[in-house]
Design a protein around this motif. Sequence first.
Motif, PDB file in Angstrom:
ATOM      1  N   ALA A  58       0.813  -1.320   0.041  1.00 24.03           N
ATOM      2  CA  ALA A  58       0.092   0.120  -0.028  1.00 24.03           C
ATOM      3  C   ALA A  58       0.787   1.213   0.153  1.00 24.03           C
ATOM      4  O   ALA A  58       0.779   2.142  -0.897  1.00 24.03           O
ATOM      5  N   PRO A  59       1.619   1.306   0.962  1.00 25.12           N
ATOM      6  CA  PRO A  59       2.671   2.786   0.853  1.00 25.12           C
ATOM      7  C   PRO A  59       3.574   2.856  -0.360  1.00 25.12           C
ATOM      8  O   PRO A  59       3.482   3.988  -0.659  1.00 25.12           O
ATOM      9  N   MET A  60       4.088   1.611  -0.884  1.00 17.50           N
ATOM     10  CA  MET A  60       4.693   1.647  -2.112  1.00 17.50           C
ATOM     11  C   MET A  60       4.027   2.325  -3.353  1.00 17.50           C
ATOM     12  O   MET A  60       4.321   3.040  -3.925  1.00 17.50           O
ATOM     13  N   ALA A  61       2.794   1.695  -3.382  1.00 18.40           N
ATOM     14  CA  ALA A  61       1.776   1.947  -4.541  1.00 18.40           C
ATOM     15  C   ALA A  61       1.512   3.559  -4.234  1.00 18.40           C
ATOM     16  O   ALA A  61       1.416   4.131  -5.423  1.00 18.40           O
ATOM     17  N   MET A  62       1.060   4.133  -3.187  1.00 18.35           N
ATOM     18  CA  MET A  62       0.808   5.366  -2.716  1.00 18.35           C
ATOM     19  C   MET A  62       1.909   6.362  -3.447  1.00 18.35           C
ATOM     20  O   MET A  62       1.680   7.305  -3.769  1.00 18.35           O
ATOM     21  N   ALA A  63       3.074   6.121  -2.946  1.00 19.27           N
ATOM     22  CA  ALA A  63       4.254   6.940  -3.094  1.00 19.27           C
ATOM     23  C   ALA A  63       4.335   6.816  -4.896  1.00 19.27           C
ATOM     24  O   ALA A  63       4.718   8.207  -5.460  1.00 19.27           O
ATOM     25  N   GLU A  64       4.370   5.822  -5.418  1.00 19.70           N
ATOM     26  CA  GLU A  64       4.479   6.053  -6.899  1.00 19.70           C
ATOM     27  C   GLU A  64       3.163   6.554  -7.625  1.00 19.70           C
ATOM     28  O   GLU A  64       3.533   7.154  -8.493  1.00 19.70           O
ATOM     29  N   GLN A  65       2.240   6.117  -7.165  1.00 18.80           N
ATOM     30  CA  GLN A  65       1.029   6.741  -7.888  1.00 18.80           C
ATOM     31  C   GLN A  65       0.388   8.054  -7.581  1.00 18.80           C
ATOM     32  O   GLN A  65      -0.140   8.685  -8.382  1.00 18.80           O
ATOM     33  N   VAL A  66       0.598   8.360  -6.257  1.00 16.11           N
ATOM     34  CA  VAL A  66       0.295   9.805  -5.777  1.00 16.11           C
ATOM     35  C   VAL A  66       1.351  10.868  -5.982  1.00 16.11           C
ATOM     36  O   VAL A  66       0.973  11.847  -5.813  1.00 16.11           O
ATOM     37  N   ASN A  67       2.598  10.186  -6.245  1.00 17.58           N
ATOM     38  CA  ASN A  67       3.773  10.940  -6.145  1.00 17.58           C
ATOM     39  C   ASN A  67       3.977  11.788  -4.788  1.00 17.58           C
ATOM     40  O   ASN A  67       3.999  12.826  -4.759  1.00 17.58           O
TER      41      ASN A  67
END
Length: 242
Positions: A58-67
């Motif tokens: 979850a945090p990995m995806a948020m960092a990537e997709q939300v920038n």
Amino acid sequence: KPTESKVDISHKILPVSEKGVLVRIYTPKDAANKSLPVIVYYHGGGWVIADLDTYEAAPMAMAEQVNAVVVSVAYRQAPENKFPAAHEDSFEAYKWVVNQAAEIGGDPNMIATAGESAGGNLAVAVALMARERGVKLPVHIVSVYPIADGDIESPSYEKYANAVPLNKGFMKWFFDQYLPDWKTNNDPLINLIDADLSGLHPTTNINAQIAPLENEGKVLAEKLQAAGIDVERKMYEGVTHE
């Protein structure tokens, strides 16, 4: 060929309590000295099980997709550490981010909280603690199938008493570990639906249908709306907790 990660990962022990609080920081690789939004993220596990690794996706995806810079918090857990240890660590980590956002490439005026399950509780509880303690509130709260009540007799607890992976027996065990007097303890940081929710910023509330927590997620959204908070609720039909 696996796609290359767009995120750098680092660790820091925040000097905020006797032993400090470990966080894992996910920073977009193209941040390049920009002042990015920050998401302070709290993993699930009933305040007892799971860790930063279990909930890495979850945090990995948020960092990537939300920038955004995402700070995942390794709060203390039960049974060794009872309530309010996890809540205090979660708040102290949030406060550190508010005060030191620039140190991690973040914008101090663009800090949100997010979490799942027990972490969904913490995402809201930390905002309440910030309001009570005079700390800048998160600009947004993302609460994913949160523990929002200490009542295990709700309609969804009965309907999905034997659901997998989360069921009534498991929730009772979590409460027994973290809050041994949970049957009589009505602390608003656990029982969010009975808390004064006024003054919080917009909230996204995400629920899974086939789970004991479905009902209290719905009630929390209703209580937030009644308190004048801008709430977006998403209910995912036909799926379980996690």
